[in-house]
Write an enzyme that holds these catalytic residues in place. Sequence first.
Site, PDB file in Angstrom:
ATOM      1  N   GLY A   1     -26.807  15.599  11.478  1.00  0.00           N
ATOM      2  CA  GLY A   1     -25.724  14.614  11.506  1.00  0.00           C
ATOM      3  C   GLY A   1     -25.860  13.566  10.399  1.00  0.00           C
TER       4      GLY A   1
ATOM      5  N   LEU B   1     -27.807  13.616  15.363  1.00  0.00           N
ATOM      6  CA  LEU B   1     -27.490  13.346  16.772  1.00  0.00           C
ATOM      7  C   LEU B   1     -28.751  12.947  17.528  1.00  0.00           C
ATOM      8  CD1 LEU B   1     -24.976  16.155  17.799  1.00  0.00           C
ATOM      9  CD2 LEU B   1     -24.508  13.793  17.172  1.00  0.00           C
TER      10      LEU B   1
HETATM   11  C1  LIG Z   1     -22.444  23.543  19.131  1.00  0.00           C
HETATM   12  C2  LIG Z   1     -22.114  22.734  17.942  1.00  0.00           C
HETATM   13  C3  LIG Z   1     -22.992  21.550  17.745  1.00  0.00           C
HETATM   14  C4  LIG Z   1     -22.914  21.086  16.330  1.00  0.00           C
HETATM   15  C5  LIG Z   1     -23.590  19.779  16.045  1.00  0.00           C
HETATM   16  C6  LIG Z   1     -23.737  19.591  14.599  1.00  0.00           C
HETATM   17  C7  LIG Z   1     -23.860  18.194  14.184  1.00  0.00           C
HETATM   18  C8  LIG Z   1     -25.176  17.565  14.164  1.00  0.00           C
HETATM   19  C9  LIG Z   1     -26.272  17.934  14.855  1.00  0.00           C
HETATM   20  C10 LIG Z   1     -27.478  17.085  14.846  1.00  0.00           C
HETATM   21  O1  LIG Z   1     -27.488  16.038  14.247  1.00  0.00           O
HETATM   22  S1  LIG Z   1     -28.858  17.576  15.718  1.00  0.00           S
HETATM   23  C11 LIG Z   1     -30.131  16.385  15.304  1.00  0.00           C
HETATM   24  C12 LIG Z   1     -31.043  16.933  14.300  1.00  0.00           C
HETATM   25  N1  LIG Z   1     -32.045  15.972  13.889  1.00  0.00           N
HETATM   26  C13 LIG Z   1     -33.252  16.317  13.507  1.00  0.00           C
HETATM   27  O2  LIG Z   1     -33.612  17.478  13.486  1.00  0.00           O
HETATM   28  C14 LIG Z   1     -34.182  15.201  13.100  1.00  0.00           C
HETATM   29  C15 LIG Z   1     -35.453  15.193  13.867  1.00  0.00           C
HETATM   30  N2  LIG Z   1     -36.309  14.111  13.374  1.00  0.00           N
HETATM   31  C16 LIG Z   1     -37.100  14.241  12.295  1.00  0.00           C
HETATM   32  O3  LIG Z   1     -37.154  15.280  11.655  1.00  0.00           O
HETATM   33  C17 LIG Z   1     -37.906  13.047  11.881  1.00  0.00           C
HETATM   34  O4  LIG Z   1     -38.007  12.183  12.982  1.00  0.00           O
HETATM   35  C18 LIG Z   1     -37.302  12.273  10.679  1.00  0.00           C
HETATM   36  C19 LIG Z   1     -35.835  11.912  10.886  1.00  0.00           C
HETATM   37  C20 LIG Z   1     -37.460  13.126   9.413  1.00  0.00           C
HETATM   38  C21 LIG Z   1     -38.091  10.958  10.489  1.00  0.00           C
HETATM   39  O5  LIG Z   1     -39.463  11.229  10.366  1.00  0.00           O
HETATM   40  P1  LIG Z   1     -40.519  10.027  10.487  1.00  0.00           P
HETATM   41  O6  LIG Z   1     -41.877  10.632  10.360  1.00  0.00           O
HETATM   42  O7  LIG Z   1     -40.164   8.933   9.563  1.00  0.00           O
HETATM   43  O8  LIG Z   1     -40.272   9.429  11.935  1.00  0.00           O
HETATM   44  P2  LIG Z   1     -40.717  10.013  13.354  1.00  0.00           P
HETATM   45  O9  LIG Z   1     -42.004   9.378  13.725  1.00  0.00           O
HETATM   46  O10 LIG Z   1     -40.605  11.478  13.380  1.00  0.00           O
HETATM   47  O11 LIG Z   1     -39.540   9.435  14.262  1.00  0.00           O
HETATM   48  C22 LIG Z   1     -39.440   8.050  14.551  1.00  0.00           C
HETATM   49  C23 LIG Z   1     -38.872   7.872  15.951  1.00  0.00           C
HETATM   50  O12 LIG Z   1     -37.551   8.375  15.986  1.00  0.00           O
HETATM   51  C24 LIG Z   1     -37.397   9.375  17.009  1.00  0.00           C
HETATM   52  N3  LIG Z   1     -36.410  10.368  16.529  1.00  0.00           N
HETATM   53  C25 LIG Z   1     -36.412  11.047  15.388  1.00  0.00           C
HETATM   54  N4  LIG Z   1     -35.344  11.834  15.283  1.00  0.00           N
HETATM   55  C26 LIG Z   1     -34.614  11.652  16.400  1.00  0.00           C
HETATM   56  C27 LIG Z   1     -33.378  12.191  16.884  1.00  0.00           C
HETATM   57  N5  LIG Z   1     -32.637  13.050  16.175  1.00  0.00           N
HETATM   58  N6  LIG Z   1     -32.956  11.773  18.072  1.00  0.00           N
HETATM   59  C28 LIG Z   1     -33.641  10.876  18.804  1.00  0.00           C
HETATM   60  N7  LIG Z   1     -34.828  10.318  18.411  1.00  0.00           N
HETATM   61  C29 LIG Z   1     -35.292  10.713  17.218  1.00  0.00           C
HETATM   62  C30 LIG Z   1     -38.819   9.952  17.130  1.00  0.00           C
HETATM   63  O13 LIG Z   1     -38.993  10.562  18.352  1.00  0.00           O
HETATM   64  C31 LIG Z   1     -39.662   8.691  16.984  1.00  0.00           C
HETATM   65  O14 LIG Z   1     -39.578   7.966  18.218  1.00  0.00           O
HETATM   66  P3  LIG Z   1     -40.766   6.947  18.645  1.00  0.00           P
HETATM   67  O15 LIG Z   1     -42.028   7.780  18.706  1.00  0.00           O
HETATM   68  O16 LIG Z   1     -40.802   5.903  17.596  1.00  0.00           O
HETATM   69  O17 LIG Z   1     -40.310   6.452  19.980  1.00  0.00           O
END
Ligand SMILES: CCCCCCC/C=C/C(=O)SCCNC(=O)CCNC(=O)[C@H](O)C(C)(C)COP(=O)(O)OP(=O)(O)OC[C@H]1O[C@@H](n2cnc3c(N)ncnc32)[C@H](O)[C@@H]1OP(=O)(O)O
Length: 281
Positions: free
Chosen positions: A131, A86
Site C-alpha cells: 500500500g 495496509l
Molecule cells: C484481495 C485484494 C487485496 C489487495 C490489497 C492490495 C493493497 C495493499 C496491500 C498491503 O498493503 S498489505 C501490507 C504489506 N506490508 C508489508 O509487507 C510491510 C511489512 N513490514 C515491513 O516489511 C517492515 O516493517 C518495514 C515497513 C520495511 C519497516 O522495517 P523496520 O525494520 O524499519 O521496522 P519494523 O521493526 O519491521 O517495524 C516497526 C513496527 O511497525 C510494525 N509494522 C510494520 N509493518 C506493519 C504493517 N504493514 N502493519 C502493521 N504494523 C506494521 C512492526 O510490527 C513494528 O511494530 P513494533 O514492534 O514497533 O510494535
Amino acid sequence: MAFRTARNLAYFSNYIRNYSTNGPLVNVTVNEKSGFATATLQRPSVNSLNLELLTEISHTLQQLEKNKCRGLILTSASNKVFSAGLDLFELHKPNADKIKQMWSTLQEVWIKLYGSSYPTVAVVNGHAPAGGCMLALSCEYRVMLNNFIIGLNEAQIGFSAPMWLIDGMRNTIGSRQAEFALTAGTLFKTEEALKIGLVDEVAQSKEEAIEKAEKFLNKFAKIPPHARSMTKAALRGANIQALVRNKDEEVRSYVDFVTDSQFQDSLGEFIELNLKQKLSK
Ligand SMILES: CCCCCCC/C=C/C(=O)SCCNC(=O)CCNC(=O)[C@H](O)C(C)(C)COP(=O)(O)OP(=O)(O)OC[C@H]1O[C@@H](n2cnc3c(N)ncnc32)[C@H](O)[C@@H]1OP(=O)(O)O
C-alpha cells in the site's frame, strides 16, 4: 490560474492550516510562495494504513481538490518508513464490517489521488511496500531516498494486488517488468527501482527530494491548469472508470477473501516471520 491573487492564496493557506489542526494523522502545510501543499503522513510508527489513516488521507485529498490545490507533495514524518502498507494487524482475524469500510476507503484514496486534477509527487523518504507503493504509484512523479525498498509484495503475503493497482504498475514500469515484479512480490532497493522506472529520481536527503519535487511541480507553471488536468483525465480516466464500475463487487470479493481461513493462515505466517510485533494467540 488557481490562485489569481495573493488574497486567494492566503485564504487557501489559512484554510489548510486550520484543516491540518483537525487531522492528527496527516499534516498539511502550504508553501505560500508556490502554493504547493505538502501532506505528511504521521501515523506512528510506520504509517500502516488502517481505516482512520485512510479516512484522513481521503478527506485531505477531497479538501485539496475543493480548494484548487496547485500541486501536492506526499511524504512521511518518519525517516525510515514512507508507509508500511495496509495495517496487517487489522487484516488479521478482522471484523468484516471494518474490513469492508477499509477496502472501500482504500479505493476512494486511489481514485482521488490517481485522478487528482492537480499535479502530485511522492517524496518516498522511507520504505514503501504494498500500500505504500500504491500511494507512490498514484502520484505522477516519485523521488526516493537511498537505502530503502519499494514494490508490490502482495504475492508474498498471500494475495494478488487488485487490477487497478496492477494497471498502475504496468503503466509505470511496462508489462514485462510488472509481470516479473508482481508474480514474485519483489521489493526493489532504491537504485533498482530507479533502473526499472518505478521511481523517477533519487535524492540523498529529504530536503533535496523536496527540491526535486518542487522542480517537477514547477514544470506546469505555464501550462493552463484545465488543459493539464483534462490531459491527465484522458490518460488515467479509463482505469478509474473501470474501478468505479466494479467498486462494490471488488469490496465483496475482498472481504470474502480476507476472512477466508486460508488467507488468514498465510497472513499469520507472514506476520510471524516478518514483523517484530507478534500476534496474540
Ligand atoms: C484481495 C485484494 C487485496 C489487495 C490489497 C492490495 C493493497 C495493499 C496491500 C498491503 O498493503 S498489505 C501490507 C504489506 N506490508 C508489508 O509487507 C510491510 C511489512 N513490514 C515491513 O516489511 C517492515 O516493517 C518495514 C515497513 C520495511 C519497516 O522495517 P523496520 O525494520 O524499519 O521496522 P519494523 O521493526 O519491521 O517495524 C516497526 C513496527 O511497525 C510494525 N509494522 C510494520 N509493518 C506493519 C504493517 N504493514 N502493519 C502493521 N504494523 C506494521 C512492526 O510490527 C513494528 O511494530 P513494533 O514492534 O514497533 O510494535
